[in-house]
Design a protein around this motif. Structure first.
Motif, PDB file in Angstrom:
ATOM      1  N   ASP A 391      41.152  36.683  46.417  1.00 23.92           N
ATOM      2  CA  ASP A 391      42.304  37.565  46.642  1.00 23.92           C
ATOM      3  C   ASP A 391      42.099  38.899  45.902  1.00 23.92           C
ATOM      4  O   ASP A 391      42.145  38.941  44.674  1.00 23.92           O
ATOM      5  CB  ASP A 391      43.567  36.854  46.142  1.00 23.92           C
ATOM      6  CG  ASP A 391      44.815  37.714  46.252  1.00 23.92           C
ATOM      7  OD1 ASP A 391      44.746  38.798  46.873  1.00 23.92           O
ATOM      8  OD2 ASP A 391      45.863  37.297  45.707  1.00 23.92           O
ATOM      9  N   PHE A 392      41.879  39.955  46.667  1.00 22.37           N
ATOM     10  CA  PHE A 392      41.737  41.286  46.074  1.00 22.37           C
ATOM     11  C   PHE A 392      42.957  42.156  46.356  1.00 22.37           C
ATOM     12  O   PHE A 392      42.876  43.373  46.289  1.00 22.37           O
ATOM     13  CB  PHE A 392      40.463  41.970  46.581  1.00 22.37           C
ATOM     14  CG  PHE A 392      39.229  41.539  45.837  1.00 22.37           C
ATOM     15  CD1 PHE A 392      38.804  42.240  44.710  1.00 22.37           C
ATOM     16  CD2 PHE A 392      38.507  40.419  46.225  1.00 22.37           C
ATOM     17  CE1 PHE A 392      37.690  41.835  44.004  1.00 22.37           C
ATOM     18  CE2 PHE A 392      37.385  40.008  45.522  1.00 22.37           C
ATOM     19  CZ  PHE A 392      36.966  40.717  44.411  1.00 22.37           C
ATOM     20  N   GLY A 396      46.356  39.986  43.321  1.00 20.84           N
ATOM     21  CA  GLY A 396      45.097  39.373  42.904  1.00 20.84           C
ATOM     22  C   GLY A 396      44.435  40.165  41.786  1.00 20.84           C
ATOM     23  O   GLY A 396      43.925  39.588  40.824  1.00 20.84           O
ATOM     24  N   LEU A 397      44.466  41.473  41.889  1.00 16.18           N
ATOM     25  CA  LEU A 397      43.844  42.315  40.854  1.00 16.18           C
ATOM     26  C   LEU A 397      44.671  42.335  39.575  1.00 16.18           C
ATOM     27  O   LEU A 397      44.143  42.593  38.492  1.00 16.18           O
ATOM     28  CB  LEU A 397      43.631  43.740  41.391  1.00 16.18           C
ATOM     29  CG  LEU A 397      42.477  43.851  42.392  1.00 16.18           C
ATOM     30  CD1 LEU A 397      42.592  45.142  43.214  1.00 16.18           C
ATOM     31  CD2 LEU A 397      41.119  43.796  41.690  1.00 16.18           C
TER      32      LEU A 397
ATOM     33  N   THR B 252      44.387  34.794  38.523  1.00 20.61           N
ATOM     34  CA  THR B 252      43.590  35.132  39.709  1.00 20.61           C
ATOM     35  C   THR B 252      42.179  35.530  39.285  1.00 20.61           C
ATOM     36  O   THR B 252      41.981  36.139  38.229  1.00 20.61           O
ATOM     37  CB  THR B 252      44.224  36.304  40.469  1.00 20.61           C
ATOM     38  OG1 THR B 252      44.454  37.380  39.537  1.00 20.61           O
ATOM     39  CG2 THR B 252      45.535  35.899  41.120  1.00 20.61           C
ATOM     40  N   ALA B 254      40.118  37.765  40.651  1.00 23.19           N
ATOM     41  CA  ALA B 254      39.904  39.215  40.619  1.00 23.19           C
ATOM     42  C   ALA B 254      40.574  39.826  39.393  1.00 23.19           C
ATOM     43  O   ALA B 254      40.005  40.717  38.738  1.00 23.19           O
ATOM     44  CB  ALA B 254      40.425  39.860  41.897  1.00 23.19           C
ATOM     45  N   GLY B 255      41.783  39.338  39.062  1.00 18.81           N
ATOM     46  CA  GLY B 255      42.501  39.867  37.912  1.00 18.81           C
ATOM     47  C   GLY B 255      41.821  39.525  36.603  1.00 18.81           C
ATOM     48  O   GLY B 255      41.717  40.361  35.694  1.00 18.81           O
TER      49      GLY B 255
END
Lengths: 492, 492
Positions: A391-392, A396-397, B252, B254-255
């Motif tokens: 998940d970007f 997600g980031l 997450t 990406a995080g």
């Protein structure tokens, strides 16, 4: 407990282990083997078809030689992607492209579970392995019988086994190429199970059959019959030379792959001679032997190298790639795990589209194990999770989450975590992540104990997948009639 | 029994798991974290240096914020490749480029062997683990103490431990950043061991130190002292935020990587503020926790994903990449093996140049195991063999051998095989490839039994690597003097 059934995709480029010029060196060596040494095709009709297609057939032997141009021309009609149909359309699978699929172990003569031990394969265990595989969402199709039901006479074994695969499970099935009539029986049975006619079967590949070369450089009669019966009907052939470097192939990795590739190209070319455009998969299966004892070895560094180089070759040829999840372990120990993961590493990073034997194989293929099927299902679950998209999105980031927590804080119990924690990570079936004290208090259970529990749990959870009673009756009628007819003639 | 000691190379492109735009999304998120949230640097001198370099330092707190341009400018001076020197020049290692190196487990508080069980780390076990590591050709350098010798008072522990590492082993050594004086003592000791002066040490990095961020977003005083002492002297700093997604980083993938990357960039930038061009390694260490219990997990699919994405980031930044060989197992079972191989899969295909903890780590880093060190040495041997070049010469491609054997033959005993069989394949330490009958006759040994035997065999084979007696005397004199002085002041 398991993530839902779905076919994984590989969203990254497979690894090119060696430079292109080395792939070309293998390719050229393979073409030279095919044009100068040639391959024995033991079936007269196969030789006739190949001669008609332009190959040079030695009139005094079984030897067939292929000019390089002929090989390249013939393999060019093989499709790079296609769909295989299951009797449950939700279990249809895409072969080629970014898609990946895993099969359970196929064809071992023996079976074991940790409670009753090791025994010769039989129908009861065959059925229970089919049931277990059906409960596992990482077993996407069948690559053969998960164990040979050797208590069934070979004349009728395929009828009983295909009936069980079609009724106890709803996945894509495999039919063995052990003489034309067995392939033809499988065609009739899948037509009944899917309620389709010949013309629809021709449009919708619904059966898969592994065809092994008898390395070095030979295709036997039953395997060639399998190609003729299945390729002509647009069913899927997996051309898989089985070459162990140092035994039936050169002791060098490049040489073993070059010979394997020659055999594979000849087999793939033959499928296209039979029916241009017929779906065919390039099966890689080069491993090595223990040079002290001659024992076959799997999940070795050399297996990983050949798996990745073979993947490069299949991408050059534009044909879907089959590899294997294998090991030579006798016990459910560290060896069983590391050889299996090394073989998956080779297959997945090498770009395999279908990984055979990936759940339940032990002893270099001589034994199916119920517990190993569970261990492997967990390994495959991890691989499948690894292949899932990441998940970007903004969530997600997680910039806002980092901002909210700030230096020195922690993320347990934050809204960002609470919204996501349930599915955030793969939940393993087997791994025990408790600290040492809790683990010790609970009696120091090792991974094998968990596997034993899980076999029972999954078998208990098995439900026969629904099938229209009239379809089932037709299938049963066909099976019973063919058995009454004596099945397939055998000389024993 | 083992292949000879040498540093492996990766001859293929590491895997780009996610597309470039997703790497940019992480990069941008990290820069935003650094410019808008900032990072706490707990050392006033560090904050002074960072302010001088253009960072925004909050006068009322420890908070430092970096404009995006400043981060990119500062990290640009970090070298992409360099050599680390061992006291035995044959054990020098190249970091970056195609090179790969493995370290033994570092820093666990506990140790075990299968005969005497689990216990708190002590000097005797520390020394034996150093001896065992020294016998293993896949342990290329030390990443820390293979177990904490907790029976040595912290004030003098580093003196005893560094003396042992330098005399019992000849590999590149690691020094902990636990207060400036400990780093300075390590500098003096390596100068003696290598018989070099300050100016030569400045030219020849000879010490490595892992600096962990206290995630989220904080660098503590002793770690910052380590950077100041080592980077200023051109010694190697491995900036390694330790982020477990769901605990000290977002839940997450990406995080968690974005936060980890922000911390890593800040640390790397600080090494370059201290000394532009100082050798620094980007340490990736993002895993996840079990969301049911909060227990850390290693060798998971998420670990593989973060290992590969972090590798992509390090290639973007042109800095050598450190990853880890890890697992959370309590037993030497299938879990210990599969989690370890999955983590190696992530590290190797992700492009890691140095893999820490790769031999002997168990229980998420809370325990060193003698037997696990042997298991891992075998896994690393397989990985190293996988990385070896493949023979594509005429003999390697083996056309003549295939021609000589021909269809239906076999390669056992052919001249091509006899010339090559001794080194043709990796000879595993542990794998048991016997058939079931032979294996059963010998009492069904599992992999763990072989590990126990091998620990004894390797320890028995240990020989102290030669050191000039006068150098050894100088080293001992330094150690004894510093111990007599009380070592490093502690408040306990």
């Amino acid at each position: 407990m398991q993530p839902p059934w779905r076919q994984p995709s590989r969203r990254f480029q497979p690894v090119d282990l060696v430079p292109e010029e080395q792939i070309e060196a293998i390719h050229e060596t393979s073409l030279r083997i095919l044009s100068e040494i040639g391959i024995d095709f033991l079936h007269p009709e196969a030789r006739r078809l190949l001669a008609e297609a332009g190959a040079t057939v030695d009139p005094d032997s079984n030897r067939v030689r292929f000019e390089p141009g002929l090989v390249e021309e013939r393999i060019s009609t093989a499709p790079s992607e296609f769909t295989i149909h299951a009797r449950n359309p939700e279990r249809n699978l895409h072969m080629g492209g970014d898609s990946v699929a895993f099969t359970a172990v196929a064809s071992p003569p023996n079976v074991s579970d940790e409670i009753s031990g090791r025994r010769t394969g039989n129908q009861k265990d065959f059925r229970n392995l089919v049931r277990l595989g059906q409960t596992l969402n990482t077993v996407h199709l069948w690559g053969g019988y998960p164990v040979e039901p050797t208590d069934l006479h070979p004349s009728i074994r395929h009828l009983e086994a295909l009936f069980d695969l079609l009724t106890l499970s709803d996945r894509v099935i495999h039919a063995y190429s052990l003489g034309a009539q067995r392939n033809i029986d499988a065609v009739e049975m899948i037509k009944i199970a899917r309620q389709i006619d010949d013309s629809r079967l021709l449009e919708e590949p619904s059966l898969i059959s592994v065809v092994n070369a008898s390395s070095p450089l030979r295709y036997d009669t039953p395997m060639l019959e399998g190609i003729m019966e299945f390729s002509s009907r647009n069913q899927v052939i997996v051309i898989t030379p089985f070459t162990l470097a140092g035994a039936m192939a050169p002791v060098t990795v490049a040489g073993a792959v070059a010979q394997h590739n020659a055999e594979a190209l000849a087999g793939i070319a033959f499928t296209q001679v039979v029916n241009p455009g017929a779906p065919v998969i390039y099966g890689g299966f080069t491993s090595n032997v223990d040079m002290q004892s001659g024992a076959p070895a799997f999940g070795t560094p050399e297996f990983m190298q050949t798996a990745m180089i073979t993947g490069q070759l299949t991408r050059r040829y534009g044909v879907p790639y089959r590899s294997s999840g294998v090991n030579a372990a006798n016990a459910l120990d560290a060896q069983a795990a590391y050889e299996s993961v090394f073989s998956l590493w080779g297959a997945i990073m090498g770009g395999a589209h279908v990984v055979l034997h990936a759940a339940g194989w032990m002893e270099g293929g001589l034994r199916a194990s119920f517990e190993k099927m569970i261990l492997d299902a967990d390994l495959l679950g991890m691989v499948q999770r690894f292949l899932e998209p990441i998940d970007f999105s903004e969530g997600g980031l997680a910039y806002e989450a980092v901002k909210d927590v700030g230096p020195g804080g922690h993320f347990f119990g934050t809204p960002h975590t609470l919204d996501r924690f349930r599915d955030a990570f793969y939940a393993p079936l087997i791994s025990d992540w408790r600290n040492f004290e809790s683990w010790e208090e609970s009696g120091r259970p090792e991974a094998k104990e968990k596997m034993v529990e899980l076999v029972k749990m999954f078998l208990d959870s098995y439900e026969e997948p629904p099938m229209d009673p009239s379809v089932r009756a037709q299938l049963e009628e066909f099976k019973d009639r063919r058995i009454a007819e004596g099945g397939v003639e055998t000389d024993y």
